[in-house]
Design an enzyme around this catalytic site. Structure first.
Site, PDB file in Angstrom:
ATOM      1  N   HIS A  99       0.926  -1.305   0.036  1.00  0.00           N
ATOM      2  CA  HIS A  99      -0.166  -0.072   0.100  1.00  0.00           C
ATOM      3  C   HIS A  99       0.642   1.230  -0.156  1.00  0.00           C
ATOM      4  CE1 HIS A  99       0.823  -1.396   4.000  1.00  0.00           C
ATOM      5  NE2 HIS A  99       0.712   0.059   4.394  1.00  0.00           N
ATOM      6  N   HIS A 101       1.052   5.091   0.922  1.00  0.00           N
ATOM      7  CA  HIS A 101       0.243   6.192   1.668  1.00  0.00           C
ATOM      8  C   HIS A 101       0.421   7.630   0.796  1.00  0.00           C
ATOM      9  CE1 HIS A 101       0.442   4.128   5.643  1.00  0.00           C
ATOM     10  NE2 HIS A 101       1.259   3.611   5.099  1.00  0.00           N
TER      11      HIS A 101
END
Ligand code: 5GP
Length: 138
Positions: A99, A101
């Site tokens: 992921h 950010h």
């Protein structure tokens, strides 16, 4: 690959504040934001770290990431931000599903704080290291 909270979010088993979705990517608000507008951009492919992600998912993330950054800037009015992607527990990865950010940096107190213990680069060692990395690219 173990199932993670992001796998559950991608499958719709637990809710999220979705901001974007396409065939390969989902983006939603971080549940514990470092600043208002902290967004997570997640490939639907369940790779644990970036080096394990397919070229197809990487391309899908790369295609949409700048657009999502523009949207976060537009929605928050905060022009400065960090894009962060952690790999491995020692590198602060808590959820073992890739992921990115997007973290707005509205001021010195909010957003991402960064330690940057820079050191010098020795000329010959650097040349040898660059050759080793270049030779390891598949
Ligand atoms: P990491 O340290 O792995 O790079 O970051 C994981 C991030 O996922 C953290 O910022 C954390 O707040 C966020 N997070 C963990 N669980 C959930 C959840 O269930 N929903 C959402 N929206 N974010 C989560």
């Amino acid at each position: 690959m173990t199932d993670t909270v992001f796998g559950k979010i991608i499958r719709g088993e637990i809710p999220c504040n979705k901001v974007y979705e396409d065939e390969k990517v989902l983006a939603f608000l971080d549940i514990n934001p470092l600043a208002e507008g902290h967004v997570l951009v997640v490939p639907k492919e369940a790779a644990e770290t970036l080096d394990l992600l397919s070229d197809e998912s990487a391309a899908a993330i790369g295609r949409v990431l700048p657009r999502l950054c523009r949207a976060v800037v537009a929605a928050t009015g905060v022009k400065e931000y960090n894009v962060l992607e952690n790999n491995g527990q020692g590198a602060h990865q808590a959820v073992p599903h890739v992921h990115f950010h997007i973290i707005p940096k509205p001021n010195s107190r909010e957003g991402l704080g960064i330690g940057w213990p820079a050191r010098g680069l020795e000329r010959e060692a650097a040349a040898s290291l660059a050759r080793r990395i270049a030779g390891a690219i598949a």
